[in-house]
Each structure stands twice: as C-alpha cells, then as structure tokens.
Scaffold this motif. Structure first.
Motif, PDB file in Angstrom:
ATOM      1  N   ASN A  67       0.686   3.680  -4.183  1.00  0.00           N
ATOM      2  CA  ASN A  67       0.170   2.515  -3.472  1.00  0.00           C
ATOM      3  C   ASN A  67      -1.011   2.947  -2.602  1.00  0.00           C
ATOM      4  O   ASN A  67      -0.885   3.864  -1.786  1.00  0.00           O
ATOM      5  N   TYR A  68      -2.147   2.280  -2.747  1.00  0.00           N
ATOM      6  CA  TYR A  68      -3.344   2.651  -1.992  1.00  0.00           C
ATOM      7  C   TYR A  68      -3.281   2.220  -0.515  1.00  0.00           C
ATOM      8  O   TYR A  68      -4.180   2.568   0.256  1.00  0.00           O
ATOM      9  N   ASN A  69      -2.253   1.465  -0.152  1.00  0.00           N
ATOM     10  CA  ASN A  69      -2.087   1.077   1.254  1.00  0.00           C
ATOM     11  C   ASN A  69      -1.058   1.925   1.977  1.00  0.00           C
ATOM     12  O   ASN A  69      -0.740   1.671   3.134  1.00  0.00           O
ATOM     13  N   SER A  70      -0.517   2.925   1.296  1.00  0.00           N
ATOM     14  CA  SER A  70       0.524   3.762   1.872  1.00  0.00           C
ATOM     15  C   SER A  70      -0.030   4.722   2.924  1.00  0.00           C
ATOM     16  O   SER A  70      -1.246   4.894   3.048  1.00  0.00           O
ATOM     17  N   GLU A 131       5.236   0.069   5.133  1.00  0.00           N
ATOM     18  CA  GLU A 131       5.412  -0.952   6.168  1.00  0.00           C
ATOM     19  C   GLU A 131       6.899  -1.164   6.434  1.00  0.00           C
ATOM     20  O   GLU A 131       7.747  -0.879   5.589  1.00  0.00           O
ATOM     21  N   SER A 132       7.217  -1.680   7.610  1.00  0.00           N
ATOM     22  CA  SER A 132       8.618  -1.909   7.958  1.00  0.00           C
ATOM     23  C   SER A 132       9.152  -3.142   7.232  1.00  0.00           C
ATOM     24  O   SER A 132       8.419  -4.101   6.976  1.00  0.00           O
ATOM     25  N   VAL A 133      10.435  -3.099   6.868  1.00  0.00           N
ATOM     26  CA  VAL A 133      11.117  -4.218   6.234  1.00  0.00           C
ATOM     27  C   VAL A 133      12.409  -4.456   7.017  1.00  0.00           C
ATOM     28  O   VAL A 133      13.086  -3.494   7.400  1.00  0.00           O
ATOM     29  N   PRO A 134      12.758  -5.715   7.316  1.00  0.00           N
ATOM     30  CA  PRO A 134      13.917  -6.004   8.174  1.00  0.00           C
ATOM     31  C   PRO A 134      15.227  -5.420   7.663  1.00  0.00           C
ATOM     32  O   PRO A 134      16.048  -4.936   8.460  1.00  0.00           O
ATOM     33  N   TRP A 161      -2.848  -0.700  -5.956  1.00  0.00           N
ATOM     34  CA  TRP A 161      -2.005   0.295  -6.642  1.00  0.00           C
ATOM     35  C   TRP A 161      -2.851   0.991  -7.703  1.00  0.00           C
ATOM     36  O   TRP A 161      -3.628   0.358  -8.417  1.00  0.00           O
ATOM     37  N   GLY A 162      -2.705   2.312  -7.785  1.00  0.00           N
ATOM     38  CA  GLY A 162      -3.486   3.014  -8.801  1.00  0.00           C
ATOM     39  C   GLY A 162      -3.311   4.519  -8.761  1.00  0.00           C
ATOM     40  O   GLY A 162      -2.440   5.050  -8.067  1.00  0.00           O
ATOM     41  N   GLY A 163      -4.165   5.188  -9.505  1.00  0.00           N
ATOM     42  CA  GLY A 163      -4.022   6.620  -9.679  1.00  0.00           C
ATOM     43  C   GLY A 163      -4.958   7.457  -8.826  1.00  0.00           C
ATOM     44  O   GLY A 163      -5.967   6.971  -8.307  1.00  0.00           O
ATOM     45  N   TYR A 164      -4.575   8.727  -8.689  1.00  0.00           N
ATOM     46  CA  TYR A 164      -5.389   9.730  -8.008  1.00  0.00           C
ATOM     47  C   TYR A 164      -5.524  10.955  -8.907  1.00  0.00           C
ATOM     48  O   TYR A 164      -4.565  11.386  -9.550  1.00  0.00           O
ATOM     49  N   TYR A 165      -6.724  11.500  -8.940  1.00  0.00           N
ATOM     50  CA  TYR A 165      -6.983  12.792  -9.572  1.00  0.00           C
ATOM     51  C   TYR A 165      -7.019  13.877  -8.491  1.00  0.00           C
ATOM     52  O   TYR A 165      -7.507  13.634  -7.386  1.00  0.00           O
ATOM     53  N   VAL A 166      -6.577  15.068  -8.852  1.00  0.00           N
ATOM     54  CA  VAL A 166      -6.770  16.221  -7.979  1.00  0.00           C
ATOM     55  C   VAL A 166      -7.703  17.202  -8.669  1.00  0.00           C
ATOM     56  O   VAL A 166      -7.405  17.703  -9.763  1.00  0.00           O
TER      57      VAL A 166
END
Length: 201
Positions: A67-70, A131-134, A161-166
C-alpha cells in the motif's frame, strides 16, 4: 577459481543472478520462501522493519507489492535507502540486500493486482494500511460489504496500491556451517562492476 565460486557458483553479470537461483531453490524447499524483512528508517533516523513477500526478481530488481499510503511507503518517500533480509532455515542460507527503492510501472502493478484472487483484491481495496480501525468487527464488516458490492463485477484497481523495485548495490550471502564457521560472501557495486570478498562469519 575464485573462492566464492566453490559455494555460490559462477555468474555472468550480477550476483543478483545468484540470489535468483537461491530464491527459486527456496521456493521448492521452504515453507515461507518469499518472506523477507524490509528495513527502512523514519523521519528521525530510527530503524523500522516488517515482514513482506517478494513476488519476483524483475530484470535484476527484487519486486514486491504494498500500500502506497502505509508507514513503510511514507518512510521510503523520505529516504529511499532500504535493506532486505531473507532467511531460509532448511537450506541453511541467508541473504542480505541493500539498495535504493522506487515504484514500479503502473501497468505492472495493475496487471498483478488483477491476477490476484478476488478476495485478495477486495482486502487490498478495503485496507487503509497503518491507519487505526475501531475493532476487528469494523474491518470484517467493511471487507464483506465490498465482497458483496463487487460480487458480480471487477474490483477497481486502487491507485494507492502497487509495486516497488529495489536497485541492489550490496548483497551478502551466508551459508551456515558446522560450529558456526559460516561462509559469508559480499558483493558491492562500484559503477557498473561488482567487487567481491569473503568475510569472517
């Protein structure tokens, strides 16, 4: 014959080829072969780590999806230097990788997302990762609502959402030996070439 070749084998251009062979072998023999630890640093320079799954090595670059928002993504945005650690118990091997990380092409992310089971697609769409979830109940309710919603239609690709290269610039191979006399070989990229050396265990 160079010292490391007795244990690792020959390679043509990059020690990442060695890693690919080890990774393929691990997938045949290890229960959780794709699992690895991704280490990043936060805005204060403090380390952070979590377990992820490696999808593949794509054109010489390890590739995984998230997740790109993580939190990890935010830390990557602030500092794109990362470390990856693989441990394969049955094979008696470990690999440590350091390099720079970047997002992969959107069409690759979209294609992989669409290849996943619908349940996994819905899980990724539902998750507001980090993010928090109740409660667990809230999470399950949102998930099942989305399952029903997209029961008879395609799950839309989530843009976050997507991929990452190293891009690997250092890789260390461990082969565990008796009495902890392990074999350890390190490759460091210098320009377009790789320097190799044996290290004390």
């Amino acid at each position: 014959m160079s010292d490391y070749k007795d244990f690792i084998g020959d390679f043509k251009e990059s020690p990442v080829e060695i890693f690919e062979k080890w990774f393929q072998d691990a997938q045949d023999k290890e229960e959780n072969a794709p699992a690895f630890i991704l280490s990043t640093v936060d805005e204060h320079g403090a380390p952070n780590a979590r377990t992820l799954l490696l999808k593949e090595v794509h054109k010489g670059k390890p590739l995984f999806f998230t997740n790109y928002n993580s939190v990890k993504a935010k830390e990557i945005d602030g500092n794109n230097n990362v470390a990856m650690t693989f441990y394969w118990h049955r094979l008696g091997k470990q690999v440590r990788i350091r390099g720079k990380i970047s997002k992969c092409e959107r069409d690759i992310s979209r294609s992989y997302f669409q290849s996943r089971a619908k349940e996994s697609q819905v899980a990724s769409l539902t998750s507001k990762q980090s993010e928090s979830v109740p409660s667990r109940k809230n999470l399950e309710t949102e998930y099942h609502e989305n399952l029903i919603r997209y029961n008879n239609e395609s799950v839309p690709y989530p843009e976050n959402w997507g991929g990452y290269y190293v891009e690997v610039n250092e890789i260390t191979f461990f082969i565990y030996g008796e009495h902890r006399l392990n074999d350890r070989f390190q490759f460091v990229k210098k320009g377009n070439k790789w320097d190799s050396l044996r290290l004390y265990p």
